[in-house]
Each structure stands twice: as structure tokens, then as C-alpha cells.
Scaffold this active site. Sequence first.
Site, PDB file in Angstrom:
ATOM      1  CB  VAL A  62      53.431  21.139  36.501  1.00  0.00           C
ATOM      2  CG1 VAL A  62      52.976  22.214  37.466  1.00  0.00           C
ATOM      3  CG2 VAL A  62      54.357  20.133  37.172  1.00  0.00           C
ATOM      4  CE1 TYR A 153      64.732  17.104  42.657  1.00  0.00           C
ATOM      5  CE2 TYR A 153      67.063  17.432  43.072  1.00  0.00           C
ATOM      6  CZ  TYR A 153      65.758  17.848  43.223  1.00  0.00           C
ATOM      7  OH  TYR A 153      65.474  18.995  43.934  1.00  0.00           O
ATOM      8  CB  ALA A 155      69.028  14.023  34.134  1.00  0.00           C
ATOM      9  CE  LYS A 157      64.780  20.151  40.731  1.00  0.00           C
ATOM     10  NZ  LYS A 157      63.710  21.150  40.732  1.00  0.00           N
TER      11      LYS A 157
HETATM   12  N1  LIG Z   1      64.074  20.964  49.608  1.00  0.00           N
HETATM   13  C1  LIG Z   1      65.264  20.973  49.033  1.00  0.00           C
HETATM   14  O1  LIG Z   1      66.276  20.582  49.639  1.00  0.00           O
HETATM   15  C2  LIG Z   1      65.430  21.472  47.630  1.00  0.00           C
HETATM   16  C3  LIG Z   1      66.730  21.751  47.182  1.00  0.00           C
HETATM   17  C4  LIG Z   1      66.910  22.198  45.888  1.00  0.00           C
HETATM   18  C5  LIG Z   1      65.821  22.355  45.043  1.00  0.00           C
HETATM   19  N2  LIG Z   1      64.577  22.076  45.493  1.00  0.00           N
HETATM   20  C6  LIG Z   1      63.474  22.255  44.551  1.00  0.00           C
HETATM   21  O2  LIG Z   1      62.572  23.225  45.049  1.00  0.00           O
HETATM   22  C7  LIG Z   1      61.277  22.994  44.515  1.00  0.00           C
HETATM   23  C8  LIG Z   1      60.281  22.995  45.670  1.00  0.00           C
HETATM   24  O3  LIG Z   1      60.590  21.903  46.506  1.00  0.00           O
HETATM   25  P1  LIG Z   1      60.252  21.868  48.054  1.00  0.00           P
HETATM   26  O4  LIG Z   1      61.480  21.465  48.754  1.00  0.00           O
HETATM   27  O5  LIG Z   1      59.540  23.094  48.431  1.00  0.00           O
HETATM   28  O6  LIG Z   1      59.301  20.575  48.053  1.00  0.00           O
HETATM   29  P2  LIG Z   1      57.839  20.324  48.626  1.00  0.00           P
HETATM   30  O7  LIG Z   1      57.631  18.853  48.484  1.00  0.00           O
HETATM   31  O8  LIG Z   1      57.692  20.955  49.953  1.00  0.00           O
HETATM   32  O9  LIG Z   1      56.914  21.089  47.569  1.00  0.00           O
HETATM   33  C9  LIG Z   1      56.761  20.653  46.241  1.00  0.00           C
HETATM   34  C10 LIG Z   1      55.326  20.905  45.817  1.00  0.00           C
HETATM   35  O10 LIG Z   1      55.206  20.501  44.434  1.00  0.00           O
HETATM   36  C11 LIG Z   1      53.955  19.879  44.279  1.00  0.00           C
HETATM   37  N3  LIG Z   1      53.953  18.995  43.120  1.00  0.00           N
HETATM   38  C12 LIG Z   1      54.601  17.815  42.983  1.00  0.00           C
HETATM   39  N4  LIG Z   1      54.317  17.271  41.791  1.00  0.00           N
HETATM   40  C13 LIG Z   1      53.470  18.115  41.158  1.00  0.00           C
HETATM   41  C14 LIG Z   1      52.814  18.093  39.898  1.00  0.00           C
HETATM   42  N5  LIG Z   1      52.963  17.072  39.040  1.00  0.00           N
HETATM   43  N6  LIG Z   1      52.018  19.139  39.582  1.00  0.00           N
HETATM   44  C15 LIG Z   1      51.828  20.174  40.444  1.00  0.00           C
HETATM   45  N7  LIG Z   1      52.413  20.235  41.643  1.00  0.00           N
HETATM   46  C16 LIG Z   1      53.227  19.223  42.004  1.00  0.00           C
HETATM   47  C17 LIG Z   1      53.751  19.100  45.573  1.00  0.00           C
HETATM   48  O11 LIG Z   1      52.386  18.775  45.776  1.00  0.00           O
HETATM   49  C18 LIG Z   1      54.306  20.058  46.607  1.00  0.00           C
HETATM   50  O12 LIG Z   1      53.296  20.889  47.149  1.00  0.00           O
HETATM   51  C19 LIG Z   1      61.358  21.645  43.772  1.00  0.00           C
HETATM   52  O13 LIG Z   1      61.509  21.896  42.395  1.00  0.00           O
HETATM   53  C20 LIG Z   1      62.616  21.029  44.337  1.00  0.00           C
HETATM   54  O14 LIG Z   1      63.207  20.130  43.432  1.00  0.00           O
HETATM   55  C21 LIG Z   1      64.338  21.659  46.784  1.00  0.00           C
END
Ligand SMILES: NC(=O)c1ccc[n+]([C@@H]2O[C@H](COP(=O)([O-])OP(=O)(O)OC[C@H]3O[C@@H](n4cnc5c(N)ncnc54)[C@H](O)[C@@H]3O)[C@@H](O)[C@H]2O)c1
Length: 247
Positions: A62, A153, A155, A157
Site C-alpha cells: 500500500v 504509530y 502520529a 493514526k
Molecule cells: N490489533 C490492534 O490492537 C489494533 C488496534 C487499533 C488499530 N489497529 C489497526 O488495525 C489495522 C489492522 O491491524 P490488525 O491488528 O488486524 O493487524 P494484522 O497484523 O493482523 O494485519 C495487518 C495486515 O496488514 C498487512 N500489511 C502490512 N503492511 C502492508 C503493506 N505495506 N501493504 C499491504 N499490506 C500490508 C499485513 O500483511 C497484515 O496482513 C491496522 O491498521 C492497525 O494499526 C489494530
Amino acid sequence: MGALDGQVAVITGASSGIGAATARLFAAEGAALALLDLKPVAGELLGLGTDTGHVTGHVVDVTDAAAVERVMAEVVERHGRIDVLVSAAGILDEVPFLEMTPERFDRTIAVDLRGVFLAARYAAPYMVEAGRGRIINIASQLGIKGGTGLAHYVAAKAGVIGLTKALALELAPKGVLVNAIAPGPIVTPLIDGLSEEWKRSKAAELPLGRFGRPEEVAPTALLLAGSPGGDIYVGQTLGPNSGDVMP
Ligand SMILES: NC(=O)c1ccc[n+]([C@@H]2O[C@H](COP(=O)([O-])OP(=O)(O)OC[C@H]3O[C@@H](n4cnc5c(N)ncnc54)[C@H](O)[C@@H]3O)[C@@H](O)[C@H]2O)c1
């Protein structure tokens, strides 16, 4: 009848965690899916196709503008249009601010903020042309409350929340509704690197006393993607967060 019957949803970060849970729920609600991730999308997710919608997987980074532009065109070629974009691709690593290199800062901003911009930038024109669409950006509660060892992170978000408001203002008159979701701690591979001790003490300070699961975040995305539930949300940040933040 599914809430998303006949709709086409693009989900980034679809191989894992919140993106994968959203894919499962959207497929169950009848959507056709284009699943984007750095890692190839697992066969289980590709097998989610239904009578009303088939599923395609696309390996894409991405942060790569040309690749994101190409993949959105490919999605429209394969599925006919884009009704919903969920930007869930993200990375997280912990490093004290005084040890944070500019390169590490830039990498997180590139994936977690620029990646959200690029996906919206290259999906939105198809939505504007159709006069309708939904963009759902996965931010984080940390973008609201801050967090130590996570300046890059946080910044990124906070940037996603601001970007969401700006896009919402510009695109709502064109029929495209843009909102964010700011989850609290959710049990996914993203937080594998955090210590068990941190996880225990974090869970204890949550009003709910526990972390969320990806399946508990996906329904918020469905609300924002669907109708009539999502029809009047514009520029909002919804918080499935175990009560950690109450803006
Ligand atoms: N897990 C938490 O506690 C939490 C809390 C708040 C927000 N989030 C946000 O939710 C979203 C999903 O996170 P998650 O917890 O499901 O994590 P996850 O690691 O399970 O999934 C993230 C996915 O993004 C993909 N990814 C990473 N870099 C990429 C790139 N450059 N191009 C394309 N794909 C890429 C990874 O391969 C992975 O499959 C993220 O934006 C994360 O910051 C997660």
C-alpha cells in the site's frame, strides 16, 4: 438477503486480523471482495465467494502509489466497480522516542498513513464517478489518546483521523461517505510483539477488563458500509475499544 448483496468491497490488510474478519463478515453479507495485502491472501479467504459475490486476491504494497493505482483499476476490471473501501493494512512496532530513527518513523508513516491516503486516492475516483461509495479507514484509539514508545504509530493514526475528516468534507457532497474506526487493543498478530506483562496490565485497566477480537470490530465496518445504518455517518471515528477511550 445480505446487507451488502451485490456490492464490491476492497479491503487492504485482508490477510490477517481485522481485515480478514471484515472480509469474512462482508462475504457473509453478500459482498464481492477484492482482498489486498503484502502477503498472498489465504485460500480460506479466497473461498468466501458466494452466489452474489466472488472474491479476488491481490498482492500489493500500500506504500507503492503506482501499484495501488494499478490494483484499483484491476479491481474495477474484474468486479465492475468499487462500492466500499476498508483500509486495514498496518504495522506496529515499539521504540522509545529518543531511539527512534527518522527511517523507522518514515516507514510507519508510509504504511499506516500514506497507505490509507493512496488507497482512498485511487479508489475514490470510481466512487465519485458512480455518485456513491463508502471509505472506512482503520485508525486506532492511540491516535486519540497517545501512547509511549509509539510516536510514529500515534502520529500516523492521528493523521488517519484528520485525513478521514478532510476527505469526508470533500467527498460527502459527491455521495462518498468517509469515516474511521479507532479500535482499542485487539487480539491479532499485530500485537504479538508486545510483552505479556504489558498485555496483562493493559487489559486490567480497561473498563471491560479484556482486549477485543477482530470479529468484534468487523461489525462496526459493516454498519458504516451498510444502509440505512451508515447513511448519516460522515467524518466520524467510531470506537470499538473496550471502553479505553471515551472522546
Ligand atoms: N490489533 C490492534 O490492537 C489494533 C488496534 C487499533 C488499530 N489497529 C489497526 O488495525 C489495522 C489492522 O491491524 P490488525 O491488528 O488486524 O493487524 P494484522 O497484523 O493482523 O494485519 C495487518 C495486515 O496488514 C498487512 N500489511 C502490512 N503492511 C502492508 C503493506 N505495506 N501493504 C499491504 N499490506 C500490508 C499485513 O500483511 C497484515 O496482513 C491496522 O491498521 C492497525 O494499526 C489494530
